[in-house]
Design an enzyme around this catalytic site. Structure first.
Site, PDB file in Angstrom:
ATOM      1  N   ASP A 181       0.834  -1.210   0.000  1.00 53.50           N
ATOM      2  CA  ASP A 181       0.000   0.000   0.000  1.00 53.50           C
ATOM      3  C   ASP A 181       0.859   1.247   0.000  1.00 53.50           C
ATOM      4  O   ASP A 181       1.263   1.708   1.054  1.00 53.50           O
ATOM      5  CB  ASP A 181      -0.928  -0.008   1.216  1.00 53.50           C
ATOM      6  CG  ASP A 181      -1.897   1.159   1.214  1.00 53.50           C
ATOM      7  OD1 ASP A 181      -2.013   1.822   0.183  1.00 53.50           O
ATOM      8  OD2 ASP A 181      -2.526   1.406   2.260  1.00 53.50           O
ATOM      9  N   GLU A 199      -2.447  10.362  -0.707  1.00 50.77           N
ATOM     10  CA  GLU A 199      -3.724   9.653  -0.654  1.00 50.77           C
ATOM     11  C   GLU A 199      -4.107   9.333   0.774  1.00 50.77           C
ATOM     12  O   GLU A 199      -5.275   9.369   1.152  1.00 50.77           O
ATOM     13  CB  GLU A 199      -3.651   8.358  -1.468  1.00 50.77           C
ATOM     14  CG  GLU A 199      -4.986   7.646  -1.628  1.00 50.77           C
ATOM     15  CD  GLU A 199      -5.313   6.630  -0.535  1.00 50.77           C
ATOM     16  OE1 GLU A 199      -6.424   6.117  -0.520  1.00 50.77           O
ATOM     17  OE2 GLU A 199      -4.459   6.354   0.331  1.00 50.77           O
ATOM     18  N   HIS A 215      -1.274  -0.740   6.369  1.00 54.06           N
ATOM     19  CA  HIS A 215      -0.898   0.336   7.300  1.00 54.06           C
ATOM     20  C   HIS A 215      -0.140  -0.172   8.534  1.00 54.06           C
ATOM     21  O   HIS A 215      -0.169   0.477   9.578  1.00 54.06           O
ATOM     22  CB  HIS A 215      -2.124   1.128   7.769  1.00 54.06           C
ATOM     23  CG  HIS A 215      -2.889   1.785   6.652  1.00 54.06           C
ATOM     24  ND1 HIS A 215      -4.065   2.452   6.854  1.00 54.06           N
ATOM     25  CD2 HIS A 215      -2.637   1.881   5.325  1.00 54.06           C
ATOM     26  CE1 HIS A 215      -4.516   2.931   5.687  1.00 54.06           C
ATOM     27  NE2 HIS A 215      -3.658   2.581   4.748  1.00 54.06           N
TER      28      HIS A 215
END
Ligand code: ZN
Length: 475
Positions: free
Chosen positions: A298, A332, A430
């Site tokens: 990510d 983002e 995350h």
């Protein structure tokens, strides 16, 4: 609306009243099979290379920590420009924007007084604590109903939001979507009730010791109290302690802080179309990442797949009619500054943006795509994706495509997102476990191949892809 795009699939499905076999009609039916050889060449080239993986190794080495506004993000921007040029893209450039700047700091600890430390991380955007920390009891809520019933019991305490992602839902992204309000709004909800801080169960389906960060925001009119995530195992342990009626005073120390907005940039490069260079397909991911891990899935994966998709077309000599523009977006994770800046900078040419494709669901094996395309476009995509059946990437779902490209929806640009296998995405999302080692080179590469094939078919096809009705702007 182009009649050329009457999809072959729909015609094939119509068994009761087949259309008359006139030459005129045949010429109007969209036949994805004309792209079969090209798709095969793309997949063959992809399998012979580990281009996406090699690029990801480079990104993670150059800029493992790259949250918006940080020096690490600037290093990622340097890496991205070099990588785009190496891939053979042209017009490589930066498009500036201003992004929020939040720093985690070096102090993050949550301990049970007289007991263990809990695996904790600050949520992105949280205020820190005073150096002496905060000491208070804790009260647990599992879901909105328990929160609504909490009343005075929150006063002067930490509020512990412990509603797990629902494992019974078919789609882990739906489970995430339903649970993530806790991360986004826990601090506000705790503050409203007089709580001193928010502790949130990590958004993960896995039981382990990694806390998962993510963005949160403060509402006006309430005190800003600190907000943290604890690992799923720590959440279970804390819950068990509370259920057993054991005394439970927690001590929280955080040194995170928000700084003034900082200059940032999207990185853009192009593969110019051979016949209609002013008609544009955007492909991208976001270059920023939470700094708990290396952001390999990510969204390092999405960034390298976007570049690799374009590189595969160059390597196979399949330069399409229309231009493919690779956009690696800034910010983002905690603000969408890059996504808004792109839509603003290119407002004058969004009418010539044919389609936007994003990869931001991890670098796992591709299963297909999701899209907000309206029925005619959906049918065209379905016919195209049938050619990706051999690599298992033919699924087509209704969806939003991706956060970064969502700012193009008001201009009627159809949005498409890569949909990889989702079972393990939230294991690493995350968290410190989002490292290169968690990404499989072949899975990553096949995602890039699927993206390259889809981009090629849309960019090459003689008729322009059907546009959408404009939609409201995202927040
Ligand atoms: Zn992402």
């Amino acid at each position: 609306m182009s009649m050329r795009y009457l999809p072959l699939l729909l015609v094939a499905a119509c068994t009761t009243a087949p259309p008359p076999p006139s030459e005129h009609h045949e010429s109007q039916v969209f036949d994805a099979a004309i792209h079969r050889d090209a798709v095969d060449r793309i997949v063959t080239a992809a399998l012979a290379s580990q281009g996406a993986w090699t690029a990801l190794e480079g990104l993670v080495a150059a800029a493992p920590k790259r949250l918006a506004g940080s020096p690490g993000y600037d290093r990622a921007v340097e890496w991205a420009q070099e990588e785009m040029r190496r891939a053979g893209l042209v017009n490589v450039r930066l498009e500036p924007c201003m992004a929020p700047h939040w720093e985690r700091g070096s102090v993050e600890s949550l301990t049970v007084m007289g007991g263990d430390a809990l695996a904790v991380c600050a949520l992105g955007g949280s205020v820190g604590t005073a150096p002496e920390g905060i000491e208070a009891e804790v009260v647990e809520v599992r879901g909105r109903a328990e929160l609504a019933a909490l009343g005075e019991r929150a006063k002067g305490r930490f509020v512990f939001f412990n509603e797990p992602m629902d494992p019974t839902l078919r789609d882990p992204f739906e489970a995430y979507g339903r649970a993530v309000w806790q991360r986004g709004f826990a601090a506000n909800e705790a503050a409203k009730l007089g709580g001193v801080g928010a502790i949130v169960r990590s958004m993960s389906l896995r039981k382990d010791d990694f806390p998962h960060t993510g963005s949160m925001r403060y509402a006006d009119g309430f005190e800003k109290v600190p907000a943290v995530a604890i690992s799923t195992r720590a959440a279970d342990a804390l819950s068990a302690r509370l259920a057993a009626g054991e005394p439970c005073v927690l001590r929280l120390e955080l040194s995170c802080r928000s700084l003034p907005d900082a200059p940032s940039a999207n990185v853009v490069g192009e593969l110019m179309g051979r016949e209609r260079p002013d008609e544009i397909l955007v492909v991208g991911g976001h270059l920023d990442a939470w700094e708990t891990g290396d952001g390999a899935h990510d969204d390092g994966a999405g960034c390298v797949q976007a570049i690799e998709a374009a590189r595969l077309l160059l390597a196979t000599g399949l330069r399409p009619r229309r231009t493919i523009r690779v956009v690696l977006y800034a910010n983002e994770e905690n603000g969408m500054a890059g996504a808004h800046a792109y839509a603003k900078t290119h407002a004058g040419e969004l009418g010539r943006h044919v389609l936007a494709l994003e990869s931001d669901r991890g670098g796992f094996a591709p299963r297909g795509f999701d899209t907000d395309a309206q029925p005619e476009g959906m049918a065209v995509l379905g016919a195209m994706l049938a050619l990706l059946e051999p690599i298992g990437a033919a699924r087509l779902e209704v969806g939003g495509g991706g956060v970064d490209i969502s700012t193009l929806a008001p201009a009627g640009v159809p949005l498409v997102g890569l949909v990889p296998e989702a079972a393990r995405y939230f294991d690493v999302h995350h968290a410190a476990s989002d490292t290169l080692a968690a990404v499989h080179p072949r899975e990553l590469q096949m995602g890039a191949a699927a993206m390259a094939a889809l981009l090629y078919m849309v960019a090459e096809n003689e008729a322009t892809f059907p546009r959408n009705e404009p939609k409201p702007a995202p927040r």
